[in-house]
Design a protein around this motif. Structure first.
Motif, short mmCIF file in Angstrom:
data_model
loop_
_atom_site.label_atom_id
_atom_site.label_comp_id
_atom_site.label_asym_id
_atom_site.label_seq_id
_atom_site.Cartn_x
_atom_site.Cartn_y
_atom_site.Cartn_z
N GLY A 1 0.78 -1.23 0.00
CA GLY A 1 0.00 0.00 0.00
C GLY A 1 0.81 1.28 0.00
N SER A 2 2.01 1.25 0.58
CA SER A 2 2.62 2.53 0.91
C SER A 2 3.72 2.95 -0.06
CB SER A 2 3.15 2.50 2.33
OG SER A 2 4.18 1.55 2.42
N THR A 3 3.76 2.37 -1.24
CA THR A 3 4.75 2.78 -2.24
C THR A 3 4.08 3.73 -3.23
OG1 THR A 3 5.72 0.60 -2.04
CG2 THR A 3 6.41 1.91 -3.92
N PRO A 4 4.70 4.88 -3.49
CA PRO A 4 4.08 5.79 -4.47
C PRO A 4 4.09 5.16 -5.86
CG PRO A 4 6.29 6.54 -3.89
CD PRO A 4 5.98 5.38 -2.99
N SER A 5 3.06 5.41 -6.63
CA SER A 5 3.02 4.84 -7.98
C SER A 5 4.03 5.57 -8.85
CB SER A 5 1.62 4.99 -8.57
OG SER A 5 1.44 6.30 -9.06
N VAL B 1 13.37 5.06 -8.88
CA VAL B 1 12.98 5.23 -7.49
C VAL B 1 12.24 3.99 -7.03
CG1 VAL B 1 11.51 6.52 -5.91
CG2 VAL B 1 12.92 7.73 -7.55
N LEU C 1 4.86 14.37 -10.30
CA LEU C 1 5.33 15.36 -9.33
C LEU C 1 6.71 15.89 -9.73
CD1 LEU C 1 5.11 16.99 -6.76
CD2 LEU C 1 5.73 14.97 -5.44
N PHE D 1 2.76 8.73 -10.30
CA PHE D 1 2.72 9.87 -9.39
C PHE D 1 4.11 10.49 -9.23
CE2 PHE D 1 3.56 11.24 -4.99
CZ PHE D 1 2.84 12.41 -5.02
N VAL D 2 5.11 9.65 -9.02
CA VAL D 2 6.49 10.14 -8.85
C VAL D 2 6.91 10.95 -10.08
CG1 VAL D 2 8.91 9.42 -8.64
CG2 VAL D 2 7.15 8.28 -7.30
N ASP D 3 6.54 10.45 -11.22
CA ASP D 3 6.87 11.09 -12.49
C ASP D 3 6.15 12.45 -12.62
OD1 ASP D 3 7.59 11.54 -15.08
OD2 ASP D 3 6.19 10.12 -15.95
#
Lengths: 176, 224
Positions: free
Chosen positions: B46-50, B93, B57, B53-55
């Motif tokens: 659950g707690s890993t950013p997609s 990442v 941002l 999203f990382v891209d």
């Protein structure tokens, strides 16, 4: 395209090399910060919004000579303030982090992990079960009730009691 | 059930459905709500950013760094080179790629248009051949890339579906044979060129495609 750097900032001789360009800071901190924020929001849309706002707010204010620890702390502080804003707007109360102090006593590398065993271990077995089924496995109330051999109405009430008990236990830990 | 019970129930339901919780007073359940969030965040994976999203941002930050004077007055510096394949950065990442590799990625020159060439790549099936018959545009998300595949001039092609302005995900409009930005009045045609409008935008990067039996595959960053 390639922007030449102006003269490098003065640096104490022998100090470790610090290259605090924002890309490196972002690379290094985006996943742990997201994890931190996600563990306080529990849903992806809020976690993404808060993480974005935090970086957009914090990165322009970071000085280039700060230590990795200071960057970490500043991002956390900013995230907490963004989280508090969201909480206040949505729930109309001041956000009190229920186990913040317990977090800070853990070694730094463990703070990024979402470890809920202290919460679960403090609870009676049926409370622990209902929370595991609902939150960790994502069971519906109906599935949870079936798995626990209780009625749907019972499972609904049980999950609320378990959450409130866990909250009360966390608050006691902070005071002790 | 009391009013407070119903509020806490709705809060829990939102988290388990991965939605924003509704606006409601927390009263005495503030701590219980936070316990719920903490527990929900502990569910596996659950707690890993997609990567998407990382891209996105990263693109927003880059835009801000380029255009907001506050960034240059503050001490934090830009890298000497613009960030290149940001989707690749997102993949790095996610995959926990070492710092040395990240430096390589970050020092690639910025691309405008061109073809995405991930430094670690994999062919990933994103559509059935029947989904990309002429007149259709199929969206996909793979390896940190948001893209579309479609048929143009008898060939299957792929394009990034991230607007080169501020990183909003473009919406396909198959009938008009274009990709429309939901954020601003801009669109791109299927060659990846921005249609004339209020902004002058770089073209969309192309994505390599191939047909493997009855699937359409794209070459995207490999990450596990």
């Amino acid at each position: 395209m390639a922007v030449p750097e102006t003269s490098p900032p003065l640096r104490v001789v022998g100090a470790p090399e610090r290259a605090n360009d924002w890309e490196s800071v972002y690379q290094e901190h985006v996943a742990p910060l997201y994890r931190f924020v996600y563990s306080r929001t529990g849903n992806t849309p809020d976690a993404e919004d808060v993480t974005s706002t935090t970086f957009l707010r914090a990165l322009p204010r970071l000085r280039s000579d700060v230590s990795p620890g200071e960057i970490h702390a500043y991002l956390r502080t900013t995230a907490r303030s963004v989280l508090a804003d969201v909480w206040r707007q949505r729930h109309g109360t001041v956000l009190m982090e229920f186990d913040d102090q317990r977090d800070s006593t853990q070694p730094a590398e463990q703070q990024d992990e979402v470890d809920v065993s202290p919460i679960l271990d403090s609870l009676p077995a049926n409370y622990r079960s209902v929370l595991e089924f609902r939150f960790l496995r994502g069971y519906s109330i109906r599935e949870t009730a079936a798995a626990m051999g209780v009625s749907v109405a019972n499972a609904k009430v049980l999950q609320l009691r378990a959450l409130r008990r866990a909250a009360a236990t966390g608050a006691r830990d902070v005071q002790s | 059930m009391s009013k407070a019970d119903r509020r806490l129930t709705r809060f829990v339901q939102a988290l388990i459905a991965n939605r924003r919780p509704p606006r409601s007073p927390a009263d005495d359940d503030s701590a219980a709500m936070q316990v719920a969030a903490r527990l929900r965040a502990a569910h596996p994976g659950g707690s890993t950013p997609s990567p998407a999203f990382v891209d996105t941002l990263a693109r927003q930050l880059r835009e801000a760094a380029d255009h907001e004077p506050g960034w240059t007055e503050a001490g934090i510096r830009r890298r000497r080179f613009l960030v290149g394949g940001l989707a690749t950065v997102a993949a790095s990442v996610a995959a926990g790629v070492g710092v040395e590799r990240l430096h390589e990625v970050l020092t690639e020159p910025a691309s405008s248009g061109g073809t995405i060439q991930p430094y670690i790549s994999a062919w990933v099936a994103v559509a059935k051949l029947t989904d990309v018959t002429p007149g259709k545009i199929k969206q996909f998300s793979a390896g940190g890339i948001q893209g579309v595949v479609f048929t143009l001039d008898g060939q299957i092609r792929g394009l990034s579906a991230v607007c080169t302005h501020q990183g909003c995900t473009l919406v396909p409009q198959p009938a008009q044979r274009k990709l429309v930005c939901p954020c601003h009045p801009m669109s791109f045609n299927l060659t990846g060129t921005a249609n004339p409008g209020d902004y002058r935008l770089n073209p969309l990067p192309a994505i390599q495609t191939r047909v493997n039996t009855d699937s359409v595959e794209v070459l995207v960053p490999a990450w596990t």
